[in-house]
Design a protein around this motif. Sequence first.
Motif, PDB file in Angstrom:
ATOM      1  N   SER A  89       0.821  -1.206   0.000  1.00  0.00           N
ATOM      2  CA  SER A  89       0.000   0.000   0.000  1.00  0.00           C
ATOM      3  C   SER A  89       0.861   1.264   0.000  1.00  0.00           C
ATOM      4  O   SER A  89       1.502   1.597   1.008  1.00  0.00           O
ATOM      5  N   PHE A  90       0.836   1.974  -1.132  1.00  0.00           N
ATOM      6  CA  PHE A  90       1.543   3.244  -1.221  1.00  0.00           C
ATOM      7  C   PHE A  90       0.978   4.232  -0.206  1.00  0.00           C
ATOM      8  O   PHE A  90       1.705   4.983   0.421  1.00  0.00           O
ATOM      9  N   LYS A  91      -0.344   4.212  -0.046  1.00  0.00           N
ATOM     10  CA  LYS A  91      -1.024   5.099   0.902  1.00  0.00           C
ATOM     11  C   LYS A  91      -0.495   4.870   2.325  1.00  0.00           C
ATOM     12  O   LYS A  91      -0.231   5.832   3.056  1.00  0.00           O
ATOM     13  N   SER A  92      -0.305   3.619   2.710  1.00  0.00           N
ATOM     14  CA  SER A  92       0.232   3.311   4.045  1.00  0.00           C
ATOM     15  C   SER A  92       1.650   3.842   4.203  1.00  0.00           C
ATOM     16  O   SER A  92       2.017   4.348   5.262  1.00  0.00           O
ATOM     17  N   MET A  93       2.448   3.727   3.144  1.00  0.00           N
ATOM     18  CA  MET A  93       3.827   4.222   3.206  1.00  0.00           C
ATOM     19  C   MET A  93       3.839   5.743   3.372  1.00  0.00           C
ATOM     20  O   MET A  93       4.561   6.275   4.211  1.00  0.00           O
ATOM     21  N   VAL A  94       3.028   6.439   2.576  1.00  0.00           N
ATOM     22  CA  VAL A  94       2.981   7.897   2.662  1.00  0.00           C
ATOM     23  C   VAL A  94       2.508   8.321   4.047  1.00  0.00           C
ATOM     24  O   VAL A  94       3.083   9.229   4.665  1.00  0.00           O
ATOM     25  N   SER A  95       1.489   7.658   4.550  1.00  0.00           N
ATOM     26  CA  SER A  95       0.963   7.961   5.883  1.00  0.00           C
ATOM     27  C   SER A  95       2.043   7.769   6.946  1.00  0.00           C
ATOM     28  O   SER A  95       2.228   8.606   7.830  1.00  0.00           O
ATOM     29  N   PHE A  96       2.784   6.675   6.844  1.00  0.00           N
ATOM     30  CA  PHE A  96       3.872   6.393   7.783  1.00  0.00           C
ATOM     31  C   PHE A  96       4.908   7.518   7.775  1.00  0.00           C
ATOM     32  O   PHE A  96       5.292   8.041   8.822  1.00  0.00           O
ATOM     33  N   PHE A  97       5.345   7.929   6.581  1.00  0.00           N
ATOM     34  CA  PHE A  97       6.370   8.961   6.485  1.00  0.00           C
ATOM     35  C   PHE A  97       5.853  10.333   6.913  1.00  0.00           C
ATOM     36  O   PHE A  97       6.593  11.125   7.471  1.00  0.00           O
ATOM     37  N   MET A  98       4.581  10.577   6.659  1.00  0.00           N
ATOM     38  CA  MET A  98       3.996  11.847   7.123  1.00  0.00           C
ATOM     39  C   MET A  98       4.018  11.912   8.652  1.00  0.00           C
ATOM     40  O   MET A  98       4.393  12.925   9.229  1.00  0.00           O
ATOM     41  N   LYS A  99       3.617  10.813   9.292  1.00  0.00           N
ATOM     42  CA  LYS A  99       3.591  10.782  10.758  1.00  0.00           C
ATOM     43  C   LYS A  99       5.015  10.813  11.326  1.00  0.00           C
ATOM     44  O   LYS A  99       5.292  11.536  12.276  1.00  0.00           O
ATOM     45  N   LYS A 100       5.881  10.016  10.747  1.00  0.00           N
ATOM     46  CA  LYS A 100       7.257   9.901  11.240  1.00  0.00           C
ATOM     47  C   LYS A 100       7.997  11.231  11.130  1.00  0.00           C
ATOM     48  O   LYS A 100       8.811  11.568  11.987  1.00  0.00           O
ATOM     49  N   ASN A 101       7.721  11.999  10.078  1.00  0.00           N
ATOM     50  CA  ASN A 101       8.432  13.255   9.836  1.00  0.00           C
ATOM     51  C   ASN A 101       7.594  14.481  10.177  1.00  0.00           C
ATOM     52  O   ASN A 101       7.971  15.596   9.842  1.00  0.00           O
ATOM     53  N   ASP A 102       6.451  14.244  10.821  1.00  0.00           N
ATOM     54  CA  ASP A 102       5.565  15.324  11.266  1.00  0.00           C
ATOM     55  C   ASP A 102       5.245  16.289  10.120  1.00  0.00           C
ATOM     56  O   ASP A 102       5.416  17.503  10.230  1.00  0.00           O
ATOM     57  N   ILE A 103       4.790  15.720   9.000  1.00  0.00           N
ATOM     58  CA  ILE A 103       4.432  16.506   7.823  1.00  0.00           C
ATOM     59  C   ILE A 103       2.935  16.803   7.887  1.00  0.00           C
ATOM     60  O   ILE A 103       2.120  15.903   8.054  1.00  0.00           O
ATOM     61  N   SER A 104       2.595  18.074   7.717  1.00  0.00           N
ATOM     62  CA  SER A 104       1.184  18.463   7.763  1.00  0.00           C
ATOM     63  C   SER A 104       0.515  18.186   6.418  1.00  0.00           C
ATOM     64  O   SER A 104       1.182  18.002   5.400  1.00  0.00           O
ATOM     65  N   ILE A 105      -0.807  18.189   6.435  1.00  0.00           N
ATOM     66  CA  ILE A 105      -1.579  18.007   5.199  1.00  0.00           C
ATOM     67  C   ILE A 105      -1.249  19.141   4.225  1.00  0.00           C
ATOM     68  O   ILE A 105      -1.109  18.904   3.024  1.00  0.00           O
ATOM     69  N   ALA A 106      -1.094  20.351   4.734  1.00  0.00           N
ATOM     70  CA  ALA A 106      -0.770  21.497   3.871  1.00  0.00           C
ATOM     71  C   ALA A 106       0.577  21.278   3.179  1.00  0.00           C
ATOM     72  O   ALA A 106       0.731  21.569   1.987  1.00  0.00           O
ATOM     73  N   GLU A 107       1.565  20.757   3.915  1.00  0.00           N
ATOM     74  CA  GLU A 107       2.873  20.483   3.322  1.00  0.00           C
ATOM     75  C   GLU A 107       2.762  19.388   2.260  1.00  0.00           C
ATOM     76  O   GLU A 107       3.400  19.465   1.208  1.00  0.00           O
TER      77      GLU A 107
END
Length: 120
Positions: A89-107
């Motif tokens: 799941s690409f979506k799961s990977m992106v979600s993981f990296f967003m959380k891990k790197n504290d990336i906001s939805i706006a970013e």
Amino acid sequence: MKQLTKAEEDIMKILWNLEEGSVVSILEQLPEPKPAYNTVSTIVRILEDKGFVNYRKEGRIHIYIPLVKKTEYSNQSINKLIDGYFQGSFKSMVSFFMKKNDISIAEMEAAMREINKEEE
């Protein structure tokens, strides 16, 4: 396509950057402490056996040329990462990296806009 070890990948990165090179030119690009000439030569021969490089002779010197494009190997490595750690799941990977790197939805949206601009 076979996976590369860290040392093999380091050599391939140099060859992709150089586009072609001898063991000496590869060795010059490696950081200190530099490995022995024979070590680099052995790794390049392994890469040849794995089908990642070929060579042509110029006198007594072998000039190594990448057979596998960097993008091909990168795509295969990313797909293996997604399959192995994120159940495909690409979506799961992106979600993981967003959380891990504290990336906001706006970013993330800004990044998507940049990607879309590059595709135009």
